[in-house]
Design an enzyme around this catalytic site. Sequence first.
Site, PDB file in Angstrom:
ATOM      1  N   LYS A 131      -3.608  14.666  -1.814  1.00  0.00           N
ATOM      2  CA  LYS A 131      -2.931  14.096   0.363  1.00  0.00           C
ATOM      3  C   LYS A 131      -1.171  14.366   0.627  1.00  0.00           C
ATOM      4  O   LYS A 131      -1.759  12.212   0.017  1.00  0.00           O
ATOM      5  CB  LYS A 131      -4.621  12.920   0.634  1.00  0.00           C
ATOM      6  N   GLY A 135       1.503   3.748  -3.673  1.00  0.00           N
ATOM      7  CA  GLY A 135       1.706   3.856  -2.364  1.00  0.00           C
ATOM      8  C   GLY A 135       1.972   2.136  -2.205  1.00  0.00           C
ATOM      9  O   GLY A 135       2.036   1.290  -3.064  1.00  0.00           O
ATOM     10  N   SER A 136       0.736   1.355  -1.301  1.00  0.00           N
ATOM     11  CA  SER A 136       0.662   0.006  -1.195  1.00  0.00           C
ATOM     12  C   SER A 136       0.204  -0.652  -2.076  1.00  0.00           C
ATOM     13  O   SER A 136      -0.859  -0.484  -2.295  1.00  0.00           O
ATOM     14  CB  SER A 136       0.925  -0.597   0.580  1.00  0.00           C
ATOM     15  N   THR A 137       0.689  -1.803  -1.721  1.00  0.00           N
ATOM     16  CA  THR A 137      -1.183  -2.754  -3.456  1.00  0.00           C
ATOM     17  C   THR A 137      -2.190  -2.721  -3.160  1.00  0.00           C
ATOM     18  O   THR A 137      -2.982  -2.641  -3.354  1.00  0.00           O
ATOM     19  CB  THR A 137       0.100  -4.275  -3.422  1.00  0.00           C
ATOM     20  N   GLY A 149      -3.868   0.108  -3.048  1.00  0.00           N
ATOM     21  CA  GLY A 149      -4.427   0.713  -3.880  1.00  0.00           C
ATOM     22  C   GLY A 149      -5.295  -0.249  -4.392  1.00  0.00           C
ATOM     23  O   GLY A 149      -6.321   0.248  -5.288  1.00  0.00           O
ATOM     24  N   GLU A 180       0.127   3.179  -8.537  1.00  0.00           N
ATOM     25  CA  GLU A 180       1.822   3.143  -8.185  1.00  0.00           C
ATOM     26  C   GLU A 180       2.001   2.245  -7.008  1.00  0.00           C
ATOM     27  O   GLU A 180       1.772   3.014  -6.423  1.00  0.00           O
ATOM     28  CB  GLU A 180       2.730   4.088  -8.560  1.00  0.00           C
ATOM     29  N   CYS A 216      10.143   1.654  -3.688  1.00  0.00           N
ATOM     30  CA  CYS A 216       9.181   1.015  -4.252  1.00  0.00           C
ATOM     31  C   CYS A 216       9.557   0.370  -5.139  1.00  0.00           C
ATOM     32  O   CYS A 216       9.565  -0.848  -5.005  1.00  0.00           O
ATOM     33  CB  CYS A 216       8.196   1.681  -4.787  1.00  0.00           C
ATOM     34  N   GLU A 254       6.698  -7.130   0.633  1.00  0.00           N
ATOM     35  CA  GLU A 254       7.894  -6.173   0.555  1.00  0.00           C
ATOM     36  C   GLU A 254       7.847  -5.168   1.846  1.00  0.00           C
ATOM     37  O   GLU A 254       7.494  -5.407   2.478  1.00  0.00           O
ATOM     38  CB  GLU A 254       6.973  -5.459  -0.269  1.00  0.00           C
TER      39      GLU A 254
HETATM   40  P1  NAP Z   1       0.733   2.639   1.881  1.00  0.00           P
HETATM   41  O1  NAP Z   1      -0.096   2.811   3.136  1.00  0.00           O
HETATM   42  O2  NAP Z   1      -0.620   2.566   1.471  1.00  0.00           O
HETATM   43  O3  NAP Z   1      -0.347   4.329   1.549  1.00  0.00           O
HETATM   44  C1  NAP Z   1      -0.006   5.525   0.565  1.00  0.00           C
HETATM   45  C2  NAP Z   1      -1.012   6.926   1.438  1.00  0.00           C
HETATM   46  O4  NAP Z   1      -2.439   6.435   1.011  1.00  0.00           O
HETATM   47  C3  NAP Z   1      -0.973   7.701   1.850  1.00  0.00           C
HETATM   48  O5  NAP Z   1      -1.192   8.870   1.970  1.00  0.00           O
HETATM   49  C4  NAP Z   1      -1.729   6.717   3.169  1.00  0.00           C
HETATM   50  O6  NAP Z   1      -2.190   7.960   4.083  1.00  0.00           O
HETATM   51  C5  NAP Z   1      -2.756   6.851   1.597  1.00  0.00           C
HETATM   52  N1  NAP Z   1      -4.299   5.396   2.729  1.00  0.00           N
HETATM   53  C6  NAP Z   1      -3.847   4.872   3.363  1.00  0.00           C
HETATM   54  N2  NAP Z   1      -4.432   3.934   3.747  1.00  0.00           N
HETATM   55  C7  NAP Z   1      -6.327   4.481   2.977  1.00  0.00           C
HETATM   56  C8  NAP Z   1      -7.393   4.089   3.078  1.00  0.00           C
HETATM   57  N3  NAP Z   1      -8.249   3.122   3.652  1.00  0.00           N
HETATM   58  N4  NAP Z   1      -8.093   5.205   1.674  1.00  0.00           N
HETATM   59  C9  NAP Z   1      -6.799   5.569   1.167  1.00  0.00           C
HETATM   60  N5  NAP Z   1      -6.156   6.267   1.687  1.00  0.00           N
HETATM   61  C10 NAP Z   1      -5.662   5.244   2.170  1.00  0.00           C
HETATM   62  O7  NAP Z   1       2.169   3.517   1.310  1.00  0.00           O
HETATM   63  P2  NAP Z   1       3.422   3.945   2.675  1.00  0.00           P
HETATM   64  O8  NAP Z   1       3.614   2.712   2.787  1.00  0.00           O
HETATM   65  O9  NAP Z   1       2.665   5.430   2.114  1.00  0.00           O
HETATM   66  O10 NAP Z   1       3.968   3.524   1.246  1.00  0.00           O
HETATM   67  C11 NAP Z   1       4.880   2.295   0.981  1.00  0.00           C
HETATM   68  C12 NAP Z   1       4.306   1.578  -0.177  1.00  0.00           C
HETATM   69  O11 NAP Z   1       3.740   2.576  -0.895  1.00  0.00           O
HETATM   70  C13 NAP Z   1       4.965   0.456  -0.439  1.00  0.00           C
HETATM   71  O12 NAP Z   1       4.247  -0.716  -0.780  1.00  0.00           O
HETATM   72  C14 NAP Z   1       5.671   1.065  -2.341  1.00  0.00           C
HETATM   73  O13 NAP Z   1       6.109   0.189  -2.554  1.00  0.00           O
HETATM   74  C15 NAP Z   1       4.669   1.925  -2.503  1.00  0.00           C
HETATM   75  N6  NAP Z   1       5.267   3.294  -3.389  1.00  0.00           N
HETATM   76  C16 NAP Z   1       5.162   3.043  -4.674  1.00  0.00           C
HETATM   77  C17 NAP Z   1       5.768   3.450  -4.947  1.00  0.00           C
HETATM   78  C18 NAP Z   1       5.491   2.994  -7.147  1.00  0.00           C
HETATM   79  O14 NAP Z   1       5.889   3.878  -7.709  1.00  0.00           O
HETATM   80  N7  NAP Z   1       4.997   2.201  -7.719  1.00  0.00           N
HETATM   81  C19 NAP Z   1       6.597   4.676  -5.359  1.00  0.00           C
HETATM   82  C20 NAP Z   1       6.839   4.648  -3.618  1.00  0.00           C
HETATM   83  C21 NAP Z   1       5.802   3.655  -2.954  1.00  0.00           C
HETATM   84  P3  NAP Z   1      -1.949   6.969   5.743  1.00  0.00           P
HETATM   85  O15 NAP Z   1      -0.168   8.417   5.251  1.00  0.00           O
HETATM   86  O16 NAP Z   1      -2.619   7.987   6.414  1.00  0.00           O
HETATM   87  O17 NAP Z   1      -1.291   5.829   5.138  1.00  0.00           O
END
Ligand code: NAP
Length: 493
Positions: free
Chosen positions: A189, A242-244, A247, A265, A299, A397
């Site tokens: 996804k 994605g976000s904590t 996660g 992650e 991230c 963050e």
């Molecule tokens: P996000 O909002 O957590 O989204 C990540 C993924 O999760 C997206 O595909 C999102 O779908 C999905 N998602 C959102 N809400 C969900 C729910 N309730 N249930 C299931 N899936 C859901 O994060 P983001 O804003 O896209 O990315 C930024 C974050 O990613 C930052 O916190 C960053 O630190 C982290 N990140 C971490 C790493 C690492 O390796 N540690 C690398 C890159 C990024 P939608 O697109 O529809 O919201």
Amino acid sequence: MRSLAHYAGRASSLFFRNQCWIGGRFVPAASGRCFGSVNPASGEVLTDVARGGVEDIDRAVQAARKAFDDGRWSRLTPAVRKDVLLRMVALIRDNAEEFALLDTLDMGKPISETVNVDVPGSIHFLQWHAEAIDKLYDEVAPTGGRDVAMIRRMPLGVVGAVVPWNFPLDMAIWKLAPALAAGNSMVLKPAEQSPLSALRLAELASEAGLPDGVLNVVPGFGEEVGQALGRHPDVDCLVFTGSTDVGKLFMRYAGESNMKQVWLETGGKSPNLIFPDADLDAGADKAAFGIFFNQGEVCSANSRMLVHESVADDMIERMRVRAEAIVPGNPLDPQTRMGAMVDVRHTARVAEFLASGRETARLVAGGSRVTVGASDAFIQPTVFADVPSDAPIVREEIFGPVLAIQTFRDEEEALRLAHDTPYGLAASVWTRDISRALDLSERLNVGTVSVNTVDALSAMTPFGGVKQSGFGRDLSLHSFDKYTALKTVWIHY
Ligand code: NAP
Ligand code: MG
């Protein structure tokens, strides 16, 4: 690099794949619904993409399960799987510019970065994991006697992957390369802001010879598609970047469904420790790269600088100069070093941090949301100094080009500040003192410590965090640990 006219011309004639990829073909969402995939640098809808839901996830998981169980991929020899993945590498290379344009258009990052970093990186990571898979040996335990005990690595089955938008192609490849090489089937996804490159990738994988059903891509919204995948009873393993906060939801989904394995992650607020004996110019160059690259939407961005008080003024001035040298611009212009934020909602969130920073700290550079062309989804590279430890800009963050600088008196204070966060993804240390470098690299509680560089990363080394930055590792041979289960086969004769 080619010219702006070239990229703009090619962009206007691109064909976008916009349906779900399930069982080896493009299909509309079962509901028939769509959502617009937007170019944040222009505000235009690039194409209407299928908005997957529970039913589409179910079809995709069924296709993946069938493909896994009948062995069309899972029981091929590793060498044959390698060959297919290497053909996929060649096809991505042949279509590199198209992939670069897809990610630049979909999420606003500069074309120079997708051409020079994202796409070559994806190619390299896929190739590296493909080439590794027929060089991993299983084990035989030293039982002796009339027993042979084999310790075998088995693929898990159906892997669900939910990825973010900041490196759309790369994040998909980081998950898919080891998972597929190990023989699993997948349902991917992509983020709602950036689904286009993953859909094109699935089509090319099929062209490379990946059997139908082994890789499925279902675009849509997190609460719908992401949640359905997280809760699906026939998914064996869920990998997430994605976000904590999200996660943590995946741990709940797993706990409330089939206890699938979950690997996360998540976020970061990585500190960059600058000691007075460091090469301050090199440190400033890398620190600027570390926080301004990819609009700060990284991230492991070193979003906090902790600098020794004796060189703080010097360093703050260096960071001001570097921040002011970068001006947000059209992502399709090869000269642009800072593109658009991923969407207007995220831009507004970063702008709120800018306002909060002005109230709590001293603004050194940038500090504003700006308009480029028809879009106001741009943020100036920003530096704040004199940031108190309870300020939101140093605690949360931001995921934008915003650096928070604090000072320290000695190593102990530097460590205390470095650890004053729920995250533990990465840290950097700048010093010429080898003892200090080794001591701090041991004591910093993070997944990666970079000494005299920032964000050290390669296919050869594991990437991931501790604390609320998650657990499990992408990249390196250790990435296969997530996608395989150890099986003991004990033969008495
Ligand atoms: P996000 O909002 O957590 O989204 C990540 C993924 O999760 C997206 O595909 C999102 O779908 C999905 N998602 C959102 N809400 C969900 C729910 N309730 N249930 C299931 N899936 C859901 O994060 P983001 O804003 O896209 O990315 C930024 C974050 O990613 C930052 O916190 C960053 O630190 C982290 N990140 C971490 C790493 C690492 O390796 N540690 C690398 C890159 C990024 P939608 O697109 O529809 O919201
Ligand atoms: Mg988009």
